[in-house]
Design an enzyme around this catalytic site. Sequence first.
Site, short mmCIF file in Angstrom:
data_model
loop_
_atom_site.label_atom_id
_atom_site.label_comp_id
_atom_site.label_asym_id
_atom_site.label_seq_id
_atom_site.Cartn_x
_atom_site.Cartn_y
_atom_site.Cartn_z
N GLU A 170 2.23 -1.13 -4.04
CA GLU A 170 3.37 -1.94 -3.59
C GLU A 170 4.55 -1.90 -4.56
O GLU A 170 4.96 -2.92 -5.09
CB GLU A 170 2.92 -3.39 -3.36
CG GLU A 170 1.88 -3.51 -2.27
CD GLU A 170 1.60 -4.95 -1.89
OE1 GLU A 170 2.11 -5.87 -2.55
OE2 GLU A 170 0.86 -5.16 -0.91
N GLU A 382 -5.06 -2.45 2.05
CA GLU A 382 -5.26 -3.91 1.98
C GLU A 382 -4.97 -4.52 3.34
O GLU A 382 -4.03 -4.12 4.02
CB GLU A 382 -4.30 -4.58 0.97
CG GLU A 382 -4.64 -4.33 -0.46
CD GLU A 382 -3.68 -5.05 -1.42
OE1 GLU A 382 -3.13 -6.11 -1.10
OE2 GLU A 382 -3.49 -4.49 -2.52
#
Length: 482
Positions: A170, A382
């Site tokens: 991220e 995720e």
Amino acid sequence: MYFEKSKGFPENFLWGSASAAYQVEGAWNEDGKGISNWDQFVRIPGKTYQATTGDKAVDHYHRYKEDIRLMAEMGLKTYRFSISWPRIYPNGRGEVNEAGLKFYDDLINECLKYNIEPMVTIYHWDMPQALEEAYHGWENRQIVDDYVHYAKTLFKRYGDRVQYWITMNEQNVFTKHGWLEGMHPPGKVNEFKTFYQVNHHANMAHAKTVIALKEMYPQAKVGASFAYGPTYAIDNKPENAMAKADYDDLNNYFWLDVYAYGRYPVVAMKYLESKGIAPQIEDGDMEILKKASQLVDFMGVNYYQTKTIEYNPLDGVQASHEMNHTGQKGTAKVQGVPGLYKIPFNKHLPTTDWDWAIDPMGIRMCCREITSRYALPVIISENGLGAFDKVEDGQVHDPYRIAYLKAHIEELKKAIDEGCEVLAYCTWSYTDLLSWLNGYQKRYGFVYIDREEDENSGTLKRIPKDSYYWYKKVIKSNGEEL
Ligand code: BG6
């Protein structure tokens, strides 16, 4: 699309679950580990919920054997975890810490003992503090070389056993929170020019790492993990559709296009140039980004929620640099960029206690977009629900988590029927862990950990939740029994 019959998940599908070093390991100053930017940041008063730290976290560093044994009993196919850079290089560069290297050797070998495929994230936000002090970390281009050197050390040591590598976790989140929102280290606010420069450095680090890995291990699989929030325009007003296009260029494609095509979106760059905040790009950089984009094997997607986009006039709402970190539902605020867009709540979707929209179809949107726009396989690195859990008679009943995961897996199955190549699905998270700014009360795991915010609370005992037993059946039936 509607298909009468589902083909189901492919035979070798990797049913997984994930964690990150700072959130689970603890042992923050043991066995030669250096201090990370997070070790430092959490000590600044007011930064984290009830001043929680990852000093002890859930003690995965000492209890990984127990955790992996539970994974094996569950039938987990892949475990995604990250390596702590300061555990390997306490000063970010220079002398390597053999004890740190050995810890991950043992962790990887323990996974392999049970046929669990290790999926390694090279960088999940914990940067050696020494690099912050030496040259302000990601702000300085020197970090590209130091990062690549660190990554190569990992490839040399583990490349014979690790097939799947994730370069960055991220990048869009750690840079936004770090340089625009003041919520992650280094805690800066609205430093737009630096934000874009930092991102260019991170892109170069990612790209050079991909190229280095493929030179050393051509068969290895590599990609970055992106926090992907697909978007809906709030309605069919053209200005809202255009606001959605602006949002996507600046918040989604700005990263996805770099990983997949090795270029920045044209419109986004024009906008940055007009504002004087475009990154400085050196000769040869774009060729390197391009080369890496042709070598990546998958797009890693961390999917939690979709966003709804509406036009935001010049005198409209701004970023408030606040989020709901307490779990008090309804306390999040609408944020926006004047002149471009704002992000109102979607009245069609339920939300979690932390005001995150629950939208299972969004996971399919991610896969569809990546398939159509980039023709890349997807790893869901995720996906999960942060919730309050409680122990009742030694058990944890979490039907809400089962419902959440079930709905997302159903949509993922549809994405596969629609032609998306999905290699893996990793839930977030395997055990409960430190939810960065939200303390330990925001729980994501299949395995409950007996601890609360206070460092000395709880026994750290592991208790498999109902969702643990449910996922075991999902894996066993290869996604047929949901
Ligand atoms: C992702 C991160 O942003 O989402 C994880 O990669 C994180 O590290 C997860 O824990 C959930 O976010 P949060 O803020 O609820 O912990």
